[in-house]
Enzyme design. Structure first.
Site: not given
Ligand code: PEP
Length: 258
Positions: A9, A11, A94, A96, A164, A170, A210, A231-232
């Site tokens: 993702n 983002k 999600h 967010e 999640e 994050g 994460s 994500g990151g």
């Molecule tokens: C996400 O945005 O779905 C996510 C899991 O982010 P991160 O891996 O950065 O925690």
């Protein structure tokens, strides 16, 4: 047979040219890995370009959101019909989006229905906040989210769920493998009740929060976890590649891999 899946993702990151660069950095390496579905979800504006770039490669494409109406006066929104031509997956609900754009269970339910109607595969996100986790309310929260999002869906073909925990997204503070495995087991039991045992057994349920190349193995070793929403770390080609590679090594040849 559940094929493991790693979805990135991105983002609200990457311009079109940065998206091109990132895909070019990871494409060759990803094409050398077997037995794992690898999906990238860039911003809307890059979908068409990335789709051309990954033609003939092993990479699959997803969007990060969708609107539930087919077309009309909804300025700024993207319809299922528009996405159906471009990609195979779409992230829905999600945290967010729930937090900043007031997405409710009712809205995610409508979005899932709209996606399935045009044969897009939704990746539905569920997860609890830190205070809910600390108060021992994870099961109640996640079960409530599932009930609302899956209401009346019956046999949601191709639906994927990502657990999640919001406190892990994050933050660099991932859940442990055991914690994630336990909640994903609970999600599967709920899907069995809300849909059917067969849907639950066939459904891929991912962990997200994460995930990096340093902890991917811990999650992929867990029997209930079918992959990760990243994500990151999906914005770094070498990290994403390593997560997909570790997944292939651990799960690709197991009885549940392809
Ligand atoms: C996400 O945005 O779905 C996510 C899991 O982010 P991160 O891996 O950065 O925690």
């Amino acid at each position: 047979m559940r094929v493991p899946m790693i979805a990135g993702n991105w983002k609200m990151n990457t311009t079109v040219s940065e998206a091109i660069e990132l895909v070019n950095e990871m494409r060759q390496g990803l094409d050398q890995i077997d037995n794992v579905d690898r999906v990238i979800c860039p911003p809307f504006i890059s979908l068409a370009t990335v789709r051309e770039l990954i033609k003939g490669s092993s990479i699959k494409l997803g969007a990060q959101n969708i609107y539930f109406e087919e077309k009309g006066a909804y300025t700024g929104e993207i319809s299922p019909l528009m996405l159906a031509d471009l990609c195979e997956f779409v992230i829905i609900g999600h945290s967010e989006r729930r937090l900043y754009f007031n997405e409710t269970g009712e809205i995610t339910n409508k979005k899932i229905r709209a996606a399935l109607q045009v044969k897009l595969k939704p990746i539905l996100c569920v997860g609890e906040k830190l205070e809910e986790n600390e108060a021992g309310r994870t099961e109640k929260i996640v079960t409530g989210q599932l009930r609302a999002s899956l209401a009346g869906l019956g046999y949601p073909n191709g639906l994927i769920i990502a657990y999640e925990p919001i406190w892990a997204i994050g933050t660099g503070k991932a859940a442990t493998g055991e914690q994630a495995n336990e909640t994903i087991g609970l999600i599967r039991r709920n899907v069995a009740k809300l849909c059917s045992e067969k849907v639950a057994q066939d459904m891929r349920i991912l962990y997200g929060g994460s995930v990096t190349d340093a902890n991917a193995t811990e999650f992929m070793k867990q029997p209930e976890i079918d992959g990760a929403l990243v994500g990151g770390a999906s914005l770094k080609a070498n990290q994403f590649l390593s997560i997909v590679r570790q997944t292939s090594e651990i799960r690709g040849r197991s009885s549940r891999g392809v």
